[in-house]
Design an enzyme around this catalytic site. Structure first.
Site, PDB file in Angstrom:
ATOM      1  N   CYS A  54     -23.025 114.266  38.951  1.00 33.96           N
ATOM      2  CA  CYS A  54     -24.504 113.672  39.391  1.00 33.96           C
ATOM      3  C   CYS A  54     -25.044 112.614  38.828  1.00 33.96           C
ATOM      4  CB  CYS A  54     -25.382 114.959  39.244  1.00 33.96           C
ATOM      5  SG  CYS A  54     -27.046 114.542  40.184  1.00 33.96           S
ATOM      6  N   HIS A  76     -22.738 119.244  42.045  1.00 29.74           N
ATOM      7  CA  HIS A  76     -22.799 120.133  40.916  1.00 29.74           C
ATOM      8  C   HIS A  76     -21.967 121.341  41.001  1.00 29.74           C
ATOM      9  CE1 HIS A  76     -26.222 118.394  38.670  1.00 29.74           C
ATOM     10  NE2 HIS A  76     -26.488 117.901  39.720  1.00 29.74           N
ATOM     11  N   GLU A 121     -20.834 123.028  38.513  1.00 31.23           N
ATOM     12  CA  GLU A 121     -21.071 124.229  37.406  1.00 31.23           C
ATOM     13  C   GLU A 121     -22.317 125.439  38.086  1.00 31.23           C
ATOM     14  OE1 GLU A 121     -22.228 121.112  37.495  1.00 31.23           O
ATOM     15  OE2 GLU A 121     -24.628 121.127  37.287  1.00 31.23           O
TER      16      GLU A 121
END
Ligand SMILES: *[C@@H]1O[C@H](CO)[C@@H](O)[C@H](O)[C@H]1NC(C)=O
Ligand SMILES: *[C@@H]1O[C@H](CO)[C@@H](O)[C@H](O)[C@H]1NC(C)=O
Ligand SMILES: *[C@@H]1O[C@H](CO)[C@@H](O)[C@H](O)[C@H]1NC(C)=O
Length: 314
Positions: free
Chosen positions: A131, A241, A243
């Site tokens: 990001c 993202h 994660e």
């Protein structure tokens, strides 16, 4: 008879897998990788809370077999150089600070420069940007801010893979059913108001020469780059993202389906496998222990934050 045929079946299955699994590579590999995760300024500083790392980035790397060292902002160039020689890769997380003037931007710039110098001497040091980190990598590679506004805050999207994705280092060992899921399901979470449009990217010689676009997405009007890897350097970035799927829970648009969780793991596994190709190490066990994230405790921030847990630093 039933038992015997079951045993035979097991034997045959084992026999096949013994042939199918490649022999352990004799190439050197560092099975104790330590990856830096860059901190950034908090929005509203408080005593002992001047910078932070969202804990999901730490868990993400730990789950795939790495240990993490927080890379603090506002260190001297000598301190960063010393740390560079001690760790096996670095992740630039998402967030909200300036990619031009923050402590995060300065530290990222120093690590980028060190990684490029190292590469010219055959030292393989992976850089990963998620990001904001992805946007920071673009800026560091081309030297100018080419981002434009997109309507991409809080939405999970399927990736539009490019032709290059299938043979990319990043995606080539993903299971085909996961690639299929990534291409059709709302798995990749976007939380950004800025993007690099495919048009701006393709108009910039420095970016085009350095990175291969692996996927794009659109907000309905602008097609933007969502995944990239460098041609000749271990430099990677996702505007989305990876994660969050496994480790963040506070938003309804974080996907937690089996394929979404697998995505978190396969992405982390790739980053860690890249760090295993680097052989930097701390000068001593003591130095290593002093730097590890285990010296800090994350704080539960669930209800008031888009992160479940945060590591705060002085
Ligand atoms: C970083 O340095 C700036 C400028 O000296 C200072 O204002 C800021 O508080 C520092 N932040 C941290 C987290 O050290
Ligand atoms: C932004 O996208 C959302 C869907 O993700 C949509 O509901 C909204 O109307 C869009 N806003 C604008 C200004 O286009
Ligand atoms: C993905 O999300 C969009 C809205 O952002 C929705 O229209 C679409 O049906 C979703 N697709 C799947 C496969 O869930």
């Amino acid at each position: 008879m039933g038992v015997l045929s079951f045993l035979l079946f097991c034997y045959v299955v084992n026999g096949i897998s013994a042939i199918a699994i490649p022999r352990i590579s004799t190439d050197k590999r560092n099975d104790r990788p330590i990856i830096g995760v860059l901190a950034q300024e908090v929005y509203q500083p408080q005593p002992k809370q001047n910078s932070y790392i969202a804990a999901s980035y730490v868990k993400f790397l730990e789950a795939a077999g790495a240990r993490v060292v927080p890379v603090m902002i506002n260190q001297t160039e000598e301190e960063y150089t010393q740390l560079f020689k001690s760790i096996n890769g670095i992740l630039f997380p998402g967030g909200g600070v300036s990619i031009l003037s923050s402590g995060y931007a300065r530290a990222a710039g120093i690590f980028y420069k060190l990684a490029m110098e190292a590469a010219s001497q055959g030292d393989y040091f992976p850089l990963w940007g998620t990001c904001l980190g992805f946007e920071q990598l673009l800026l560091l590679t081309c030297g100018e801010n080419l981002l434009s506004h997109t309507n991409t805050t809080g939405v999970s999207l399927p990736l539009q893979f490019t032709k290059e994705a299938a043979e990319s280092r990043l995606f080539k060992s993903f299971p085909p059913n996961l690639i299929e899921a990534l291409a059709t399901e709302n798995i990749t979470e976007n939380s950004h108001t800025w993007s690099i449009s495919v048009e701006s990217f393709m108009k910039n010689e420095a970016l085009k020469k350095f990175y291969k676009i692996l996927s794009t997405n659109t907000d309905g009007s602008t097609e933007f780059v969502s995944t990239m890897e460098a041609y000749n350097h271990p430099v990677y970035g996702t505007q989305w993202h990876p994660e969050k799927n496994a480790f963040e829970w506070s938003k309804p648009y974080y996907a937690h389906t089996p394929s979404a969780i697998q995505t978190t793991f396969y992405m982390a596994n790739f980053i860690v496998s890249e760090a295993k190709k680097n052989f930097h190490s701390f000068a001593s066990k003591d130095e290593e222990e002093k730097h590890l994230i285990y010296n800090y405790n994350p704080v539960f921030t669930g209800a008031s934050s888009s992160f479940q847990q945060i590591y705060y630093f002085e």
